[in-house]
Every structure is written in C-alpha cells, then in structure tokens.
Design a protein around this motif. Structure first.
Motif, PDB file in Angstrom:
ATOM      1  N   LEU B 139       0.844  -1.207   0.000  1.00 60.63           N
ATOM      2  CA  LEU B 139       0.000   0.000   0.000  1.00 60.63           C
ATOM      3  C   LEU B 139       0.874   1.250   0.000  1.00 60.63           C
ATOM      4  O   LEU B 139       0.593   2.214  -0.715  1.00 60.63           O
ATOM      5  CB  LEU B 139      -0.925   0.006   1.226  1.00 60.63           C
ATOM      6  CG  LEU B 139      -2.103  -0.958   1.208  1.00 60.63           C
ATOM      7  CD1 LEU B 139      -2.876  -0.892   2.519  1.00 60.63           C
ATOM      8  CD2 LEU B 139      -3.031  -0.673   0.036  1.00 60.63           C
ATOM      9  N   GLY B 140       1.952   1.220   0.802  1.00 60.13           N
ATOM     10  CA  GLY B 140       2.854   2.362   0.870  1.00 60.13           C
ATOM     11  C   GLY B 140       3.552   2.604  -0.459  1.00 60.13           C
ATOM     12  O   GLY B 140       3.737   3.752  -0.891  1.00 60.13           O
ATOM     13  N   ALA B 141       3.914   1.506  -1.132  1.00 55.23           N
ATOM     14  CA  ALA B 141       4.638   1.622  -2.408  1.00 55.23           C
ATOM     15  C   ALA B 141       3.808   2.334  -3.469  1.00 55.23           C
ATOM     16  O   ALA B 141       4.349   3.025  -4.325  1.00 55.23           O
ATOM     17  CB  ALA B 141       5.042   0.234  -2.890  1.00 55.23           C
ATOM     18  N   VAL B 142       2.482   2.178  -3.418  1.00 54.84           N
ATOM     19  CA  VAL B 142       1.646   2.860  -4.411  1.00 54.84           C
ATOM     20  C   VAL B 142       1.023   4.122  -3.825  1.00 54.84           C
ATOM     21  O   VAL B 142       0.090   4.694  -4.399  1.00 54.84           O
ATOM     22  CB  VAL B 142       0.545   1.943  -4.987  1.00 54.84           C
ATOM     23  CG1 VAL B 142       1.170   0.858  -5.854  1.00 54.84           C
ATOM     24  CG2 VAL B 142      -0.295   1.335  -3.885  1.00 54.84           C
ATOM     25  N   GLY B 143       1.518   4.550  -2.669  1.00 55.57           N
ATOM     26  CA  GLY B 143       1.098   5.826  -2.099  1.00 55.57           C
ATOM     27  C   GLY B 143      -0.262   5.843  -1.434  1.00 55.57           C
ATOM     28  O   GLY B 143      -0.867   6.893  -1.255  1.00 55.57           O
ATOM     29  N   LEU B 144      -0.763   4.672  -1.049  1.00 48.48           N
ATOM     30  CA  LEU B 144      -2.059   4.626  -0.355  1.00 48.48           C
ATOM     31  C   LEU B 144      -1.846   4.684   1.162  1.00 48.48           C
ATOM     32  O   LEU B 144      -0.758   4.366   1.650  1.00 48.48           O
ATOM     33  CB  LEU B 144      -2.794   3.331  -0.722  1.00 48.48           C
ATOM     34  CG  LEU B 144      -3.402   3.301  -2.128  1.00 48.48           C
ATOM     35  CD1 LEU B 144      -3.877   1.905  -2.474  1.00 48.48           C
ATOM     36  CD2 LEU B 144      -4.553   4.301  -2.248  1.00 48.48           C
ATOM     37  N   PRO B 145      -2.863   5.101   1.913  1.00 56.52           N
ATOM     38  CA  PRO B 145      -2.724   5.117   3.375  1.00 56.52           C
ATOM     39  C   PRO B 145      -2.532   3.705   3.928  1.00 56.52           C
ATOM     40  O   PRO B 145      -3.047   2.742   3.363  1.00 56.52           O
ATOM     41  CB  PRO B 145      -4.059   5.701   3.860  1.00 56.52           C
ATOM     42  CG  PRO B 145      -4.995   5.588   2.719  1.00 56.52           C
ATOM     43  CD  PRO B 145      -4.169   5.606   1.474  1.00 56.52           C
ATOM     44  N   GLN B 146      -1.782   3.584   5.022  1.00 53.76           N
ATOM     45  CA  GLN B 146      -1.507   2.282   5.622  1.00 53.76           C
ATOM     46  C   GLN B 146      -2.246   2.164   6.954  1.00 53.76           C
ATOM     47  O   GLN B 146      -1.791   2.715   7.950  1.00 53.76           O
ATOM     48  CB  GLN B 146      -0.008   2.117   5.829  1.00 53.76           C
ATOM     49  CG  GLN B 146       0.778   2.213   4.537  1.00 53.76           C
ATOM     50  CD  GLN B 146       2.237   2.471   4.781  1.00 53.76           C
ATOM     51  OE1 GLN B 146       2.613   3.437   5.413  1.00 53.76           O
ATOM     52  NE2 GLN B 146       3.069   1.580   4.264  1.00 53.76           N
TER      53      GLN B 146
END
Lengths: 276, 293
Positions: B139-146
């Motif tokens: 999720l972090g790699a594609v810039g989404l909230p974790q």
C-alpha cells in the motif's frame, strides 16, 4: 476479426487475468510464510524480501527447542484419523439402524440425534470441561476425542445414503441366510462409499481445525494439537514472526500433503453436501 | 412375535445405535442439560455454585456489553457474507467455462479452506502487520494510506473479516460450482435461442436455478459466522480495547478470565437462541425465493 469478436476475446482475456490474479492472492501468503520462516531475524524489521539473503533454519531450531513440534504434528494427525474412523463406524451403524431396523419411537430418537446437531460447541464447552475434570480425563487424548466420537451430521448424511440403496438387495441376501451384520458389512457399506467419503472429509477437517475445545481441555504441550500449539507459540513469541511462521509451515505441510493426494475427493465431498 | 424374537430385534437395534447414542448422550446431551443448570447459578468454577435463577439472563439482556459483542458479531457477518458470496459466485461462474488450467485454479482457491483457522489468522496477522507487513508495504509503495489493522480499533474487525473471507472463498466457490453444474444445459440453450442476452440469462435463469445453493451458503455462513471465535482470538484477542470482541470470545473470557461461568453459559444459550431464530426465519422465508428443480 470483427469488432464483436474482438470484444468477446478481450473480455475472456480480462476474465483470465482476474482468475490468475486471484490465484496469486490465494497462494502467495503460503509462499510468504515459508520465506518469512527462513529469513534471519535481524532482517525482518524492514519486512522479508522475495529472494532471501542468508537463509537460515534458526527459527525452526528455536521452535523445536520451545515445543515438541513433531509430537504435536503426530497428535493432530492421530486425533484427526481416530475421530474420522470412529465417526465413520458409529455413523454408518446408526444409519443402518435408522434406515433398516423397524422399532418403536424411531422418529423421536432420530429427532433427538438431530437436536444434538444444533447445539454449538460453545454451549457445551464449560460443562464438558467440568465433566472431563470429574472423569479425570483432563489433558488426555480421550478428552480431545470425546466430543467427536459420533456426529449427528454424519448419521444424517449416511442415513440418506443407506435409504437410497434398494431394499431388494437386503431381501435377496436375507433369503440367502445373511443376518443384519453381514448385510451391513458386505452390501450396505460398499454401496454408500461416496457418502462415507464426504463424512470422512468433514470429520477430518473438523478435528484438524478444532481449536476452542483443545484450548479449554489441554494444558501440557505433549497433548497439544497444532492449532493450540501455534496459538501458544504466538503468545510466547509475539514479535518473532520468523518463529511463528516456522510453526505455521509445520502445520500447513501435513494438511497440504493430504490435500494434494486427495484433492479430488475432498472437493467432491464438499460439493456433495451443497446439492442436497 | 415370540418374546425371544422381540429380544433379538431389540438387541440388533441396540447393537447398531449404541455406538453413536452412548457418546452423544455422554458428551453432548449431558453437558447440554448441565449447561442449562450452570446458567441458573453464579459460579467461578471453583467455589460452590450459588442459585440465582434467571438473574444471569436478566443481567446479560440489560448489559450494554452484550449488545456490543452481538453488534460486532453482526458486523462480522455483514462484512464476511457479501465478500465470500460475491467472490465465490464470480469465481464459480468463470471456472464453470472451459478455461486453461481450470482444475489448478480450483485447487488453488480451495487450499485455504483446508488450512486451519489458527494458521490463517497468524499468517494474516503477519501480512497485515502495521509496520513491516506485506500489505502495508505494498500500500505504501503505491502511495495509499496504511491502516493500523489489528492494532487500530477501527480496523481490527475489517482485518478479521478480510482474512476470514480469504479462507472461505474457495468453499463457497465449490458449492456454487456444484450448483451451476446441476443446471440443465437445455434451459440455457432455449433462452439463448429465444434471444436472451448473457445478462438476462444470468439474472432470469442461472441465478434463480442456483437458489438452492445460495440458500445453503447463506444458512451455513450465518450459523458459522455467529460462532466466529478462532480467528478473533488469535488475531486480535477481541481488542484493541474490546473493539473486535465477539459473542463466543465473550463466553470464553467470562468463563476462563473473569470466573463467571454461570453468565457465560447463559450467554451461550442466548447465542443459540439467536442462531436458531435466524435459521428458522430463513427456512420459513425460503419458499419465497428458493426454487428446487
């Protein structure tokens, strides 16, 4: 190729891609479990990597030092096999009784059997625990087996199977001088094999996965089954994921082997219950 | 019939029924009855039982805590059932066609079904680890909230729901696949000849003819869903701060953590009544929408 056909083709490609992606989601967690278990503890902080640098079996060593894992695997297998065999024997015999022997109050007795099917384990857990303590069976194999010696679900399924066997077969055998026991063993049992397979699948999976009852009745590691052993492990190694995942590998492997060998029968057995 | 023949007949009935009747009486019927008895007492498993009549039931039914654990259990079902049903049906529809590697896919989707709940919960607890779990890394790699998953009161229950749906998707798929294969081919062909498009064929023919399987999946999923325990116990322990506590978890904690076995037994009977009611309502309602061929 016309635009319509191209559209159909694109759709089926899309469908295939979706199924493939889904399969990755289903299988990758298993691979990740193995990867985590062989990653050195020091490099877990940033998360494991697909290609493990300096793979190690240290987690497995810690695991085997903490819990008698081999014994726990054998416990799980033996309890699952024993309860499966017991349920097949007790279930098919009861099925024969209900389907073939005329006796007064049969419907009432059968309804009572079905009533036990409705009572969930959590209703029974406390009194069953007290009962085991009173019988001095706490922390024994017998305690693990007790609630799964007979299953009303099995009786129900097998009775239907026995009823679908033509009665003429029994009658012909009776004329030849066969008694109930011989009819049961040589005629009925071979003819209800598909139903027996279904019951076996559910009995085995039920025992293999059982957690609440072992959690309540078992204390010593030498009588633990895999789910209980794993939960205990997690209590001790909350943050050491390599050890917890090594334990998970231990419990996935035996069932994965059983699954690979009997996959067709297992899936057919599960599908069989849904059609009814 | 002579007396002797009658005895012989009774002997056979006993011979075939006793092996199942004795354990069912000892290990199901007796605990069942004593569970009712326990539920009418105040008891910590050690000191003598104290009769309190229906007080346990009264306390539980007015306790807001009971409502909370039932609400969490209901939320679990409401999240889990649509996920496994839509997913399982979709998969079954796709795998019902000729498709390269079909049996491989079927086997792959079914593998989690044979894996035990404890393993599934542990593997997903690790995948959903807030700091170094795979899901949050991706999720972090594609810039989404974790999300904090099982460490966050708002995300603990969704984490349990996600992992449960992952485990049971294959089960629903197999049931629906068996249902699809039982649909007579000529009915679909007749509809096709009458000019019904794929969408119409699905809504007007496939789905109604699949209703017995749908009914089975819903009944079984709700019975099992209301008894959810293993994955919650392992993944969140009902926390953080009770945010994912379910009914069976509460029964366990009442008995073995708080020494309130009487209340726990009463709660287990309340749960049983709720499950029975929901199942009965469904069985009554099935006439309206389930078509048996």
């Amino acid at each position: 190729m016309g635009p319509r056909r191209r559209q159909v083709r694109a759709l089926s490609l899309l469908r295939y891609a979706a199924v493939l992606a889904g399969a990755v989601v289903m299988l990758f967690p298993f691979l990740w479990t193995v990867i985590t278990s062989i990653t050195p503890e020091g490099s877990l902080a940033g998360g494991p990597t697909l290609v493990v640098e300096n793979p190690t079996l240290a987690a497995y060593r810690t695991l085997l030092d903490t819990l008698p894992m081999w014994r726990i695997v054998v416990n799980s297998l033996w309890v699952a096999i024993a309860s499966t065999l017991l349920q097949l024997i007790t279930g098919s015999m009861a099925a024969y009784g209900f389907a073939r022997l005329p006796f007064r109050g049969k419907n009432v007795v059968f309804a009572l059997y079905l009533a036990t099917l409705m009572v969930p384990m959590q209703v029974l857990v406390v009194p069953l625990f007290i009962e085991m303590k009173a019988l001095n069976l706490q922390d024994t194999y017998m305690a693990l087996l007790a609630p799964s010696i007979a299953s009303a679900f099995g009786v129900f399924l097998l009775r239907q199977a026995v009823e679908s066997v033509p009665k003429e077969l029994d009658e012909a055998a009776t004329l030849d001088g066969a008694g109930h026991l011989r009819i049961f063993v040589t005629i009925i049992v071979p003819l209800i094999r598909p139903a027996l397979a279904t019951v076996a699948v559910f009995a085995f999976m039920g025992s293999w996965n059982s957690f609440l009852w072992p959690l309540v009745v078992i204390r010593s590691p030498e009588f633990m089954t895999l789910p209980l052993g794993l939960a205990t492990l997690q209590g001790q190694f909350t943050t050491e994921w390599d050890v917890v995942m090594a334990g998970s590998v231990f419990s996935i492997l035996p069932i994965a082997v059983v699954y690979l060998l009997a996959q067709r029968h297992i899936i057919a057995g599960v599908a069989h219950t849904g059609i009814k | 019939m002579t007396a002797r023949a009658r005895w012989r007949k009774a002997g056979w009935v006993l011979f075939f029924l006793a092996p199942s009747a004795v354990p069912l009486v000892l290990f199901t019927a007796v605990p069942m009855v004593s569970s009712v008895w326990v539920s009418l007492h105040q008891w910590n498993l050690i000191s003598p039982m104290k009769w309190v009549g229906l007080d346990n039931y009264r306390t539980l039914l007015t306790d807001p805590g009971t409502r909370t654990v039932f609400l969490h259990t209901l939320m679990y079902c409401a999240g889990y059932l649509p996920l496994v049903f839509a997913g399982g049906l979709g998969l079954a529809l796709v795998l019902n066609r000729k498709l390269a590697g079909r049996s491989f896919f079927r086997a792959a989707y079914f593998l989690p079904v044979v894996t035990s709940w404890v393993v599934v919960a542990l593997v997903w607890k690790w995948l959903l680890n807030p700091t170094n779990g795979l899901v949050n890394t991706l999720l972090g790699a594609v810039g989404l909230p974790q999300p904090g998953w099982w460490t966050d009161p708002n995300w603990a229950l969704p984490a349990v729901i996600l992992s449960s749906a992952w485990k049971d998707l294959g089960f629903v798929m197999v049931i629906m696949l068996a249902g699809l294969q039982a649909i007579p081919q000529d009915v679909l062909e007749a509809a096709w000849a009458d000019g019904a498009n794929g969408w119409q064929r699905f809504w007007r023919i496939t789905l109604p003819l699949l209703s017995p399987s749908t009914f089975f999946v819903i009944v079984i999923s709700l019975i099992n869903g209301f008894q959810v325990f293993d994955q919650v116990y392992v993944m969140t322990g009902g926390g953080p701060s009770g945010s994912s506590q379910v009914v069976v978890g509460q029964i366990y904690d009442l008995t073995f953590r708080y020494g309130r076995a009487g209340e726990a037994s009463a709660l287990s009977w309340i749960l049983f009544a709720v499950i029975l009611l929901i199942t009965a309502v469904q069985i009554r309602g099935q006439r309206r929408w389930v078509h048996y061929a």
